[in-house]
Design a protein around this motif. Structure first.
Motif, PDB file in Angstrom:
ATOM      1  N   LEU A  92      55.815 -10.457 -15.000  1.00  0.00           N
ATOM      2  CA  LEU A  92      56.992  -9.931 -14.300  1.00  0.00           C
ATOM      3  C   LEU A  92      56.595  -9.230 -13.008  1.00  0.00           C
ATOM      4  O   LEU A  92      57.273  -9.352 -11.988  1.00  0.00           O
ATOM      5  CB  LEU A  92      57.754  -8.975 -15.217  1.00  0.00           C
ATOM      6  N   LYS A  93      55.490  -8.503 -13.047  1.00  0.00           N
ATOM      7  CA  LYS A  93      55.020  -7.803 -11.844  1.00  0.00           C
ATOM      8  C   LYS A  93      54.658  -8.804 -10.754  1.00  0.00           C
ATOM      9  O   LYS A  93      54.974  -8.602  -9.575  1.00  0.00           O
ATOM     10  CB  LYS A  93      53.813  -6.920 -12.184  1.00  0.00           C
ATOM     11  N   GLU A  96      57.596 -10.069  -8.732  1.00  0.00           N
ATOM     12  CA  GLU A  96      58.459  -9.072  -8.104  1.00  0.00           C
ATOM     13  C   GLU A  96      58.836  -9.409  -6.666  1.00  0.00           C
ATOM     14  O   GLU A  96      60.002  -9.263  -6.267  1.00  0.00           O
ATOM     15  CB  GLU A  96      57.785  -7.697  -8.164  1.00  0.00           C
ATOM     16  N   TYR A 172      66.350 -11.010 -14.061  1.00  0.00           N
ATOM     17  CA  TYR A 172      65.009 -10.501 -13.773  1.00  0.00           C
ATOM     18  C   TYR A 172      65.000  -8.995 -13.529  1.00  0.00           C
ATOM     19  O   TYR A 172      64.165  -8.268 -14.082  1.00  0.00           O
ATOM     20  CB  TYR A 172      64.416 -11.219 -12.559  1.00  0.00           C
ATOM     21  N   TRP A 176      62.704  -6.404 -15.884  1.00  0.00           N
ATOM     22  CA  TRP A 176      61.547  -5.827 -15.193  1.00  0.00           C
ATOM     23  C   TRP A 176      61.667  -4.304 -15.161  1.00  0.00           C
ATOM     24  O   TRP A 176      60.688  -3.580 -15.346  1.00  0.00           O
ATOM     25  CB  TRP A 176      61.441  -6.405 -13.796  1.00  0.00           C
TER      26      TRP A 176
END
Length: 239
Positions: A92-93, A96, A172, A176
């Protein structure tokens, strides 16, 4: 856009394999992770695939992606052998700066290769309608809740009991934000559904396909092989 985040960062200690992690075990010469990825590669609603992979297996994965003519995998991120939640965080990072908060992300185990296009479509539709989608399967046996003395404290009605599967799908920006919060607070989680439960997020369900198994132990691999070959025979021979 719709993104698939496939995590395959585990070392598979329960498989007792000395040479390969579970996601890279092969059936008919093709690794389990490739069987899984193909469902998303061939799905018309999935725009992009991100894979979280054991770092020392990334070169192998790139070779297989080229061999099997994948086009949607845009990013391969080093995983974290300490747990699936850490690998998902890494994925997820890495997304970003490349995705919009409103984009849909389907989070899926690399070792769940027996899903189908209909389940993916239902996850996407439910996120568009409700904001998230947790794939679930009704349990076939009674579930018991224990107290601290190993005594049964409660036996919930089986009709209301389900097991969480994958994909688990979200906007998302929302998922996140939760993973960032859990990381900052030192909260460990089992999966994304567990994370949402910890922080009181309302969740919505999609019924799983049959045999949506997760390959974590040697018996799971043999079950996968038997089921896959049975499905192949049904398609080819009509049996």
């Amino acid at each position: 856009m719709v993104h698939a985040l496939i995590f395959a960062g585990g070392t598979g200690k329960r498989m007792n394999t000395r040479t390969k992690p579970k996601q890279f075990l092969e059936l008919h010469g093709k690794p389990v992770i490739i069987y899984t990825l193909e469902h998303f590669e061939f799905h018309p609603e999935v725009d992009n695939i991100i894979v979280v992979c054991l770092e020392n297996w990334i070169s192998n994965l790139k070779h297989w992606l080229k061999q099997y003519d994948f086009h949607k995998v845009s990013l391969i991120v080093p995983g974290n052998s300490l747990g699936g939640d850490k690998s998902i965080y890494n994925g997820l990072k890495a997304m970003e700066s490349k995705v919009s908060p409103a984009d849909i992300v389907l989070i899926h185990d690399g070792v769940r290769p027996l899903i189908n296009a209909e389940l993916i479509s239902e996850n996407i539709a439910k996120v568009k309608e409700k904001g998230n989608a947790i794939t679930v399967e009704s349990v076939s046996e009674s579930v018991v809740q224990l107290n601290g003395d190993e005594k049964i404290a409660n036996v919930p009605p089986r009709a209301k009991m389900f097991s969480a599967k994958a994909p688990q799908s979200f906007r998302y920006g929302e998922i996140w934000k939760l993973y960032q919060r859990a990381a900052s607070e030192g909260v460990g989680t089992i999966d994304s559904a567990h994370l949402c439960s910890i922080y009181g997020v309302e969740m919505f369900t999609v019924k799983s396909t049959p045999n949506n198994i997760k390959i974590t132990a040697p018996t799971d691999y043999y079950i996968f092989r038997a089921l896959y070959e049975a499905m192949e025979n049904e398609q080819i021979l009509g049996i």
